[in-house]
Motif scaffolding. Structure first.
Motif, PDB file in Angstrom:
ATOM      1  N   ASN A  96      38.806  90.540  44.536  1.00 31.98           N
ATOM      2  CA  ASN A  96      38.431  91.686  43.694  1.00 31.98           C
ATOM      3  C   ASN A  96      37.308  92.508  44.318  1.00 31.98           C
ATOM      4  O   ASN A  96      36.322  91.971  44.815  1.00 31.98           O
ATOM      5  CB  ASN A  96      38.080  91.254  42.257  1.00 31.98           C
ATOM      6  CG  ASN A  96      37.022  90.167  42.176  1.00 31.98           C
ATOM      7  OD1 ASN A  96      36.852  89.389  43.107  1.00 31.98           O
ATOM      8  ND2 ASN A  96      36.308  90.108  41.076  1.00 31.98           N
ATOM      9  N   ILE A  97      37.533  93.821  44.326  1.00 32.78           N
ATOM     10  CA  ILE A  97      36.585  94.758  44.928  1.00 32.78           C
ATOM     11  C   ILE A  97      36.430  95.974  44.016  1.00 32.78           C
ATOM     12  O   ILE A  97      37.263  96.205  43.149  1.00 32.78           O
ATOM     13  CB  ILE A  97      37.060  95.244  46.320  1.00 32.78           C
ATOM     14  CG1 ILE A  97      38.403  95.992  46.204  1.00 32.78           C
ATOM     15  CG2 ILE A  97      37.193  94.074  47.284  1.00 32.78           C
ATOM     16  CD1 ILE A  97      38.819  96.695  47.481  1.00 32.78           C
ATOM     17  N   TYR A  98      35.348  96.734  44.241  1.00 36.31           N
ATOM     18  CA  TYR A  98      35.163  97.989  43.510  1.00 36.31           C
ATOM     19  C   TYR A  98      35.882  99.102  44.284  1.00 36.31           C
ATOM     20  O   TYR A  98      35.481  99.444  45.402  1.00 36.31           O
ATOM     21  CB  TYR A  98      33.684  98.346  43.411  1.00 36.31           C
ATOM     22  CG  TYR A  98      32.844  97.392  42.581  1.00 36.31           C
ATOM     23  CD1 TYR A  98      33.347  96.816  41.411  1.00 36.31           C
ATOM     24  CD2 TYR A  98      31.537  97.086  42.953  1.00 36.31           C
ATOM     25  CE1 TYR A  98      32.561  95.952  40.650  1.00 36.31           C
ATOM     26  CE2 TYR A  98      30.752  96.234  42.194  1.00 36.31           C
ATOM     27  CZ  TYR A  98      31.269  95.667  41.038  1.00 36.31           C
ATOM     28  OH  TYR A  98      30.490  94.817  40.284  1.00 36.31           O
ATOM     29  N   SER A  99      36.925  99.690  43.686  1.00 36.18           N
ATOM     30  CA  SER A  99      37.658 100.720  44.431  1.00 36.18           C
ATOM     31  C   SER A  99      36.847 102.003  44.577  1.00 36.18           C
ATOM     32  O   SER A  99      37.118 102.816  45.451  1.00 36.18           O
ATOM     33  CB  SER A  99      39.008 101.003  43.776  1.00 36.18           C
ATOM     34  OG  SER A  99      38.850 101.510  42.471  1.00 36.18           O
ATOM     35  N   CYS A 100      35.805 102.169  43.754  1.00 34.70           N
ATOM     36  CA  CYS A 100      34.953 103.370  43.896  1.00 34.70           C
ATOM     37  C   CYS A 100      34.053 103.247  45.106  1.00 34.70           C
ATOM     38  O   CYS A 100      33.491 104.226  45.575  1.00 34.70           O
ATOM     39  CB  CYS A 100      34.082 103.566  42.656  1.00 34.70           C
ATOM     40  SG  CYS A 100      32.718 102.380  42.523  1.00 34.70           S
ATOM     41  N   SER A 101      33.858 102.019  45.583  1.00 38.86           N
ATOM     42  CA  SER A 101      32.915 101.776  46.673  1.00 38.86           C
ATOM     43  C   SER A 101      33.633 101.187  47.885  1.00 38.86           C
ATOM     44  O   SER A 101      33.089 100.351  48.597  1.00 38.86           O
ATOM     45  CB  SER A 101      31.804 100.828  46.203  1.00 38.86           C
ATOM     46  OG  SER A 101      31.148 101.383  45.086  1.00 38.86           O
ATOM     47  N   THR A 102      34.872 101.607  48.066  1.00 43.77           N
ATOM     48  CA  THR A 102      35.682 101.174  49.202  1.00 43.77           C
ATOM     49  C   THR A 102      36.388 102.409  49.727  1.00 43.77           C
ATOM     50  O   THR A 102      36.918 103.191  48.928  1.00 43.77           O
ATOM     51  CB  THR A 102      36.755 100.162  48.728  1.00 43.77           C
ATOM     52  OG1 THR A 102      36.111  99.069  48.085  1.00 43.77           O
ATOM     53  CG2 THR A 102      37.593  99.654  49.884  1.00 43.77           C
ATOM     54  N   LEU A 103      36.411 102.609  51.020  1.00 43.95           N
ATOM     55  CA  LEU A 103      37.210 103.705  51.562  1.00 43.95           C
ATOM     56  C   LEU A 103      38.643 103.212  51.701  1.00 43.95           C
ATOM     57  O   LEU A 103      38.880 102.071  52.092  1.00 43.95           O
ATOM     58  CB  LEU A 103      36.689 104.139  52.937  1.00 43.95           C
ATOM     59  CG  LEU A 103      35.231 104.594  53.021  1.00 43.95           C
ATOM     60  CD1 LEU A 103      34.926 105.133  54.420  1.00 43.95           C
ATOM     61  CD2 LEU A 103      34.908 105.634  51.965  1.00 43.95           C
ATOM     62  N   THR A 104      39.600 104.087  51.405  1.00 45.16           N
ATOM     63  CA  THR A 104      41.006 103.690  51.527  1.00 45.16           C
ATOM     64  C   THR A 104      41.296 103.227  52.947  1.00 45.16           C
ATOM     65  O   THR A 104      42.014 102.256  53.167  1.00 45.16           O
ATOM     66  CB  THR A 104      41.913 104.868  51.127  1.00 45.16           C
ATOM     67  OG1 THR A 104      41.503 105.305  49.829  1.00 45.16           O
ATOM     68  CG2 THR A 104      43.369 104.448  51.085  1.00 45.16           C
ATOM     69  N   HIS A 105      40.692 103.905  53.930  1.00 48.97           N
ATOM     70  CA  HIS A 105      40.912 103.515  55.325  1.00 48.97           C
ATOM     71  C   HIS A 105      40.415 102.101  55.617  1.00 48.97           C
ATOM     72  O   HIS A 105      40.903 101.450  56.520  1.00 48.97           O
ATOM     73  CB  HIS A 105      40.229 104.520  56.266  1.00 48.97           C
ATOM     74  CG  HIS A 105      41.032 105.769  56.460  1.00 48.97           C
ATOM     75  ND1 HIS A 105      42.045 105.869  57.383  1.00 48.97           N
ATOM     76  CD2 HIS A 105      40.986 106.953  55.815  1.00 48.97           C
ATOM     77  CE1 HIS A 105      42.584 107.080  57.318  1.00 48.97           C
ATOM     78  NE2 HIS A 105      41.957 107.756  56.368  1.00 48.97           N
ATOM     79  N   GLU A 106      39.412 101.637  54.873  1.00 40.51           N
ATOM     80  CA  GLU A 106      38.883 100.288  55.113  1.00 40.51           C
ATOM     81  C   GLU A 106      39.881  99.211  54.718  1.00 40.51           C
ATOM     82  O   GLU A 106      39.799  98.087  55.193  1.00 40.51           O
ATOM     83  CB  GLU A 106      37.595 100.064  54.293  1.00 40.51           C
ATOM     84  CG  GLU A 106      36.413 100.883  54.743  1.00 40.51           C
ATOM     85  CD  GLU A 106      35.190 100.597  53.882  1.00 40.51           C
ATOM     86  OE1 GLU A 106      34.223 100.035  54.407  1.00 40.51           O
ATOM     87  OE2 GLU A 106      35.195 100.941  52.690  1.00 40.51           O
ATOM     88  N   VAL A 107      40.788  99.517  53.786  1.00 43.92           N
ATOM     89  CA  VAL A 107      41.711  98.488  53.288  1.00 43.92           C
ATOM     90  C   VAL A 107      43.166  98.841  53.577  1.00 43.92           C
ATOM     91  O   VAL A 107      44.076  98.335  52.938  1.00 43.92           O
ATOM     92  CB  VAL A 107      41.509  98.266  51.761  1.00 43.92           C
ATOM     93  CG1 VAL A 107      40.177  97.589  51.500  1.00 43.92           C
ATOM     94  CG2 VAL A 107      41.591  99.574  50.992  1.00 43.92           C
ATOM     95  N   LYS A 108      43.362  99.703  54.587  1.00 42.31           N
ATOM     96  CA  LYS A 108      44.737 100.181  54.816  1.00 42.31           C
ATOM     97  C   LYS A 108      45.673  99.069  55.271  1.00 42.31           C
ATOM     98  O   LYS A 108      46.884  99.207  55.142  1.00 42.31           O
ATOM     99  CB  LYS A 108      44.736 101.329  55.830  1.00 42.31           C
ATOM    100  CG  LYS A 108      44.261 100.937  57.215  1.00 42.31           C
ATOM    101  CD  LYS A 108      44.127 102.167  58.092  1.00 42.31           C
ATOM    102  CE  LYS A 108      43.428 101.802  59.386  1.00 42.31           C
ATOM    103  NZ  LYS A 108      42.890 102.985  60.072  1.00 42.31           N
ATOM    104  N   ASN A 109      45.142  97.966  55.790  1.00 39.47           N
ATOM    105  CA  ASN A 109      46.010  96.860  56.208  1.00 39.47           C
ATOM    106  C   ASN A 109      46.087  95.743  55.176  1.00 39.47           C
ATOM    107  O   ASN A 109      46.585  94.661  55.460  1.00 39.47           O
ATOM    108  CB  ASN A 109      45.538  96.297  57.548  1.00 39.47           C
ATOM    109  CG  ASN A 109      45.617  97.344  58.645  1.00 39.47           C
ATOM    110  OD1 ASN A 109      46.578  98.115  58.690  1.00 39.47           O
ATOM    111  ND2 ASN A 109      44.606  97.397  59.502  1.00 39.47           N
ATOM    112  N   LYS A 110      45.553  95.993  53.990  1.00 36.87           N
ATOM    113  CA  LYS A 110      45.562  94.940  52.970  1.00 36.87           C
ATOM    114  C   LYS A 110      46.526  95.286  51.850  1.00 36.87           C
ATOM    115  O   LYS A 110      46.838  96.447  51.626  1.00 36.87           O
ATOM    116  CB  LYS A 110      44.150  94.779  52.391  1.00 36.87           C
ATOM    117  CG  LYS A 110      43.144  94.439  53.472  1.00 36.87           C
ATOM    118  CD  LYS A 110      41.859  93.909  52.916  1.00 36.87           C
ATOM    119  CE  LYS A 110      40.975  93.504  54.084  1.00 36.87           C
ATOM    120  NZ  LYS A 110      39.986  92.542  53.793  1.00 36.87           N
TER     121      LYS A 110
END
Ligand SMILES: Cc1cc2nc3c(=O)[nH]c(=O)nc-3n(C[C@H](O)[C@H](O)[C@H](O)COP(=O)(O)OP(=O)(O)OC[C@H]3O[C@@H](n4cnc5c(N)ncnc54)[C@H](O)[C@@H]3O)c2cc1C
Ligand code: SF4
Ligand code: FES
Ligand code: FES
Lengths: 195, 331
Positions: A96-110
């Motif tokens: 679980n992560i905060y989507s407001c504090s994550t760049l989409t590019h940071e999780v593009k492989n997840k």
């Protein structure tokens, strides 16, 4: 209104504005032939709720923004937009992560999982959703999708948590209605420890 | 369509090797901004209080992950998350102090992505500064917190010099107690800095909280065997148990033989701009029994020399009590 149509219109609009933005941002230089190693491509293929989605994502764009305004998935709420409330909680590879504090590019492989992706194909609710309804966990409901996602993350790694463990696991989700104990009852029910 | 993302427009690189990241960082210099988990970063950007032009996301660099055993202790990759630290068997077995400190940072979701490097390299939490006011730390020529009406309840007791902000890092105190070493890479090569020298106060440099400068990348943190399996004590007092920064925290490592303290490191957090070593307490307890009596004798030494501001006097008894508990060994 057909949500799929809206979504498509959204994406079209974004691609168009992405081109416009290119002339003003560093994206132009970043996309050139001789760019330094590691420059990002804007057009991403991401896995959301088990589906493959193509989407144009600005380098600085938050996951909450991509989900809500480009993919039409508004289950993740924006409460504070700064990591202080948890209403935007989603899972990335089951964490679980905060989507407001994550760049989409940071999780593009997840693999991204939002509250919209919890229901089974036949419409059956996820055990956490069903238990939260039975325990009347939500009050106003604004924090609910975030509470659900934190509970789902907990039960994936710890299927029979103690109440103290559940309290700790949900502690990054603020509830202004103070329905905490009701959410904890829901987690205990979802894990088969309340009947 | 109301869809404003509050993030300002900027570039992003995602290098996969330290060499590429160092190259980018030195080329971009002040225009660039390194990102570990981004949990300290995005607030700055959303508020327009800091305006870098390009982000360099380090998370793709495999060599900066993982916890390894070394000839003298362990090496923790800079990208290891705080959650990974709380769960790592090696760290829990030998350096539980660090696991406890990491477990008290922010909230579960922030610990899931926040990195050890980001935690020690994060900037001051003084709200005047975070708001983007042009105070000393931001390059201006006044301090908003250290005025008769300034809200300085969370600010410093010791070693202030124009700026009265405190260290926000929960892991920083534990790392100083454990005599950790910080491994830093830049275009010129690698250097290793003791945790105690890594954090700097405003008397040395008012614009930075650590020795890191544009172009530097913290690649790993080493913890020597010296304090492995020592007796540890960590406690953090904050307004709320989640999200809030320490009002005062204490991290202690002790070697105790037959109930007698042979050696110790005591470090307080949130009382000055850097983790504060309590050397007077350390020397006073050497050779003494680890019990309540010793604790009562030495605790007041911890606050000697404190210079409280208008609203933070409460930190003195709080600090004294935390030192008392750390010395006796229980809450
Ligand atoms: C609501 C909230 C509550 C918080 N509460 C706490 C708390 O209680 N205790 C606490 O300690 N912290 C707290 N934090 C601060 C912080 O977000 C976390 O400590 C987290 O560990 C930061 O790590 P990160 O990797 O996300 O940092 P980032 O935002 O990625 O980086 C922080 C800084 O370090 C620099 N940096 C990152 N990696 C490197 C590297 N490898 N080399 C050199 N520089 C680097 C970045 O450029 C940036 O300046 C809180 C934050 C929020 C938003
Ligand atoms: S305490 Fe430091 S950071 Fe805060 S206003 Fe004063 S100079 Fe700025
Ligand atoms: S909206 Fe993300 S934590 Fe509040
Ligand atoms: S139910 Fe209203 S905020 Fe939680």
């Amino acid at each position: 209104m057909n949500p799929k149509l809206t979504r498509r219109r959204f994406i079209k609009g974004v691609i168009a504005s992405g081109v416009a933005a290119a002339s003003t941002s560093l994206w132009y230089t970043a996309s050139g032939q001789n760019r330094p190693a590691g420059a990002v491509e804007r057009l991403l293929t991401i896995n959301v709720n088990g589906q493959t989605r193509r989407v144009d994502v600005a380098p600085q764009e938050t996951l909450a923004h991509t989900l809500r305004y480009k993919l039409g998935l508004t289950g993740a709420k924006l409460g504070c937009n700064r990591g202080e409330c948890g209403s935007c909680t989603v899972l990335a590879d089951d964490v679980n992560i905060y989507s407001c504090s994550t760049l989409t590019h940071e999780v593009k492989n997840k693999a991204i999982l939002t509250v919209e992706g919890l229901r089974a194909a036949d419409g059956t609710l996820h055990p956490v959703q069903a238990a939260f309804i039975q325990e009347l966990s939500p009050a106003c409901g604004f924090c609910t999708s975030g509470q659900i996602m934190s509970a789902v993350a907990l039960l994936k790694s710890n299927p029979r948590p103690t109440r103290a463990e559940a309290r700790q696991a949900l502690s990054g989700n603020l509830c202004r209605c103070g329905a905490y104990d009701h959410y904890l009852n829901g987690v205990m029910r979802a894990s088969g420890q309340l009947s | 369509m109301s869809s404003h993302d509050v993030m300002p427009e900027m570039g992003l690189y995602q290098p996969v090797s330290v060499e590429d990241a160092v190259g980018l960082a030195s080329q971009l210099a002040e225009r660039g901004w390194l990102v570990g988990g981004g949990q300290d970063t995005y607030g700055w950007l959303k508020d327009r209080a800091k305006r870098p032009e390009v982000l360099v996301d380090l998370k793709g660099i495999e060599s900066m992950r993982g916890v390894r055993e070394t000839a003298d202790g362990i090496e923790i990759g800079a990208l290891v998350t705080l959650t990974e630290i709380t769960r790592n068997p090696l760290i829990n077995e030998r350096y539980a102090l660090l696991a406890q400190a990491a477990g008290r940072v922010a909230s579960p979701q922030i610990r899931n992505v926040g990195t050890l490097a980001g935690n020690v390299a994060q900037d001051a939490r003084c709200w005047y500064y975070r708001r983007g006011l042009n105070c000393y730390r931001a390059g201006g020529n006044l301090c908003y917190a250290d005025t008769p009406e300034g809200m300085n309840r969370e600010h410093a007791l010791f070693n202030t010099s124009r700026c009265v902000a405190v260290t926000p890092s929960d892991t920083g105190t534990a790392l100083v107690a454990l005599e950790a070493q910080m491994v830093i890479r830049n275009a010129a090569g690698e250097r290793v800095v003791d945790a105690e020298e890594f954090f700097v106060g405003p008397n040395l440099d008012i614009r930075h909280m650590t020795v890191l400068r544009a172009g530097d990348i913290l690649t790993a943190v080493r913890i020597p065997a010296k304090w492995a399996n020592a007796e540890f004590y960590f406690e953090k007092v904050a307004d709320r148990n989640v999200w809030d920064f320490a009002l005062v925290s204490i991290a202690a490592a002790m070697r105790v033989n037959n109930g007698v303290i042979e050696d110790s490191r005591l470090v307080a957090g949130a009382v000055q701009c850097t983790p504060r070593r309590l050397t007077s307490v350390e020397s006073a307890i050497r050779g003494k029994a680890r019990n309540q009596e010793t604790a009562d004798q030495v605790a007041s030494l911890a606050v000697q020399g404190a210079q409280p501001l208008n609203f933070n006097h409460f930190k003195m008894p709080l600090m004294e009590n935390l030192v008392n508990r750390a010395v006796r060994g229980h809450a």
